[in-house]
Scaffold this motif. Structure first.
Motif, PDB file in Angstrom:
ATOM      1  N   ARG A 205     -28.838  28.281 -18.192  1.00 19.94           N
ATOM      2  CA  ARG A 205     -27.390  28.519 -18.157  1.00 19.94           C
ATOM      3  C   ARG A 205     -26.651  27.457 -18.961  1.00 19.94           C
ATOM      4  O   ARG A 205     -25.656  27.745 -19.623  1.00 19.94           O
ATOM      5  CB  ARG A 205     -26.874  28.495 -16.712  1.00 19.94           C
ATOM      6  N   LYS A 206     -27.147  26.230 -18.910  1.00 16.67           N
ATOM      7  CA  LYS A 206     -26.489  25.135 -19.613  1.00 16.67           C
ATOM      8  C   LYS A 206     -26.552  25.327 -21.129  1.00 16.67           C
ATOM      9  O   LYS A 206     -25.636  24.953 -21.859  1.00 16.67           O
ATOM     10  CB  LYS A 206     -27.163  23.817 -19.239  1.00 16.67           C
ATOM     11  N   LYS A 207     -27.646  25.928 -21.611  1.00 11.35           N
ATOM     12  CA  LYS A 207     -27.842  26.072 -23.051  1.00 11.35           C
ATOM     13  C   LYS A 207     -27.136  27.286 -23.636  1.00 11.35           C
ATOM     14  O   LYS A 207     -27.100  27.433 -24.849  1.00 11.35           O
ATOM     15  CB  LYS A 207     -29.337  26.154 -23.359  1.00 11.35           C
ATOM     16  N   THR A 208     -26.589  28.173 -22.793  1.00  7.55           N
ATOM     17  CA  THR A 208     -25.896  29.338 -23.340  1.00  7.55           C
ATOM     18  C   THR A 208     -24.583  28.898 -23.974  1.00  7.55           C
ATOM     19  O   THR A 208     -23.921  27.988 -23.496  1.00  7.55           O
ATOM     20  CB  THR A 208     -25.607  30.400 -22.258  1.00  7.55           C
ATOM     21  N   VAL A 209     -24.215  29.563 -25.055  1.00  5.37           N
ATOM     22  CA  VAL A 209     -23.003  29.216 -25.791  1.00  5.37           C
ATOM     23  C   VAL A 209     -21.896  30.176 -25.396  1.00  5.37           C
ATOM     24  O   VAL A 209     -22.065  31.388 -25.485  1.00  5.37           O
ATOM     25  CB  VAL A 209     -23.251  29.301 -27.322  1.00  5.37           C
ATOM     26  N   ARG A 210     -20.788  29.622 -24.946  1.00 10.24           N
ATOM     27  CA  ARG A 210     -19.642  30.462 -24.623  1.00 10.24           C
ATOM     28  C   ARG A 210     -18.673  30.426 -25.793  1.00 10.24           C
ATOM     29  O   ARG A 210     -18.189  29.366 -26.179  1.00 10.24           O
ATOM     30  CB  ARG A 210     -18.937  29.946 -23.363  1.00 10.24           C
ATOM     31  N   VAL A 211     -18.413  31.590 -26.369  1.00 13.48           N
ATOM     32  CA  VAL A 211     -17.493  31.686 -27.498  1.00 13.48           C
ATOM     33  C   VAL A 211     -16.120  32.051 -26.960  1.00 13.48           C
ATOM     34  O   VAL A 211     -15.962  33.040 -26.256  1.00 13.48           O
ATOM     35  CB  VAL A 211     -17.964  32.743 -28.517  1.00 13.48           C
ATOM     36  N   GLU A 212     -15.161  31.215 -27.271  1.00 14.77           N
ATOM     37  CA  GLU A 212     -13.795  31.493 -26.845  1.00 14.77           C
ATOM     38  C   GLU A 212     -13.027  32.099 -28.010  1.00 14.77           C
ATOM     39  O   GLU A 212     -13.393  31.912 -29.160  1.00 14.77           O
ATOM     40  CB  GLU A 212     -13.093  30.203 -26.417  1.00 14.77           C
ATOM     41  N   ILE A 213     -11.962  32.810 -27.691  1.00 14.65           N
ATOM     42  CA  ILE A 213     -11.084  33.339 -28.733  1.00 14.65           C
ATOM     43  C   ILE A 213      -9.833  32.482 -28.738  1.00 14.65           C
ATOM     44  O   ILE A 213      -9.110  32.414 -27.742  1.00 14.65           O
ATOM     45  CB  ILE A 213     -10.727  34.818 -28.485  1.00 14.65           C
TER      46      ILE A 213
END
Length: 171
Positions: free
Chosen positions: A78-86
């Motif tokens: 979960r820590k390594k997942t990348v969250r892309v914001e707009i």
């Protein structure tokens, strides 16, 4: 309470099980009682790892340690997942050059940070009768950031707003 997905020790319902010990060696097909006593001798748990096999496969292991390590692996994933914001950059059709450059600098910074950029052109009053000014502005933004991002969604009108989404280029 959450359903326990893995049967351990006395919760195993099969009469005979194929047993693998804590070092990974096969002990063969044993009765459930023999398998439980083999696990007890080692001070470990008998865990059903493949319940659909015939006979079910069980492993002798420290179940608490196994669950802890699985939880740690899940947390690490979960820590390594990348969250892309707009991120959004708003402009008007009559935005002056200096202000345009400032907004463009922000859009470039957002794209470098790996975020998507939503460019919004706001029309006021009679400006909405000339959407081509907004389209020209969006095309100019797309041209200026093409080294960092590509247009994901072309500009389109929604009421008094024209929006375009630019996503960062894949590295």
């Amino acid at each position: 309470m959450a359903k326990q997905e893995t049967n351990i020790n006395r919760a195993i319902r099969a009469r005979e099980v194929r047993v693998v010990d804590d070092e990974g060696t096969q002990l063969g097909v044993l009765s459930l009682q023999e398998a439980l006593s083999a696990a007890d001798e080692r001070g470990l748990d008998l865990v059903e790892v493949s319940p659909n096999a015939a006979p079910p496969v069980c492993r002798i292991m420290d179940y608490g340690k196994y669950k802890y390590q699985a939880q740690k692996r899940a947390a690490e994933a979960r820590k390594k997942t990348v969250r892309v914001e707009i991120k959004e950059v708003k402009m008007r059709p009559k935005t002056e050059e200096h202000d345009f450059q400032y907004k463009l600098k922000n859009a470039r910074r957002f794209l470098e940070g790996g975020n998507k950029v939503k460019v919004t052109i706001m029309f006021r009053g009679r400006e909405v009768t000339h959407p081509e000014f907004g389209t020209r502005l969006l095309e100019r933004v797309a041209e200026e950031v093409k080294d960092l991002g590509q247009v994901e969604m072309r500009g389109r009108m929604a009421g008094r707003f024209m929006t375009m989404v630019v996503e960062p280029l894949k590295k």
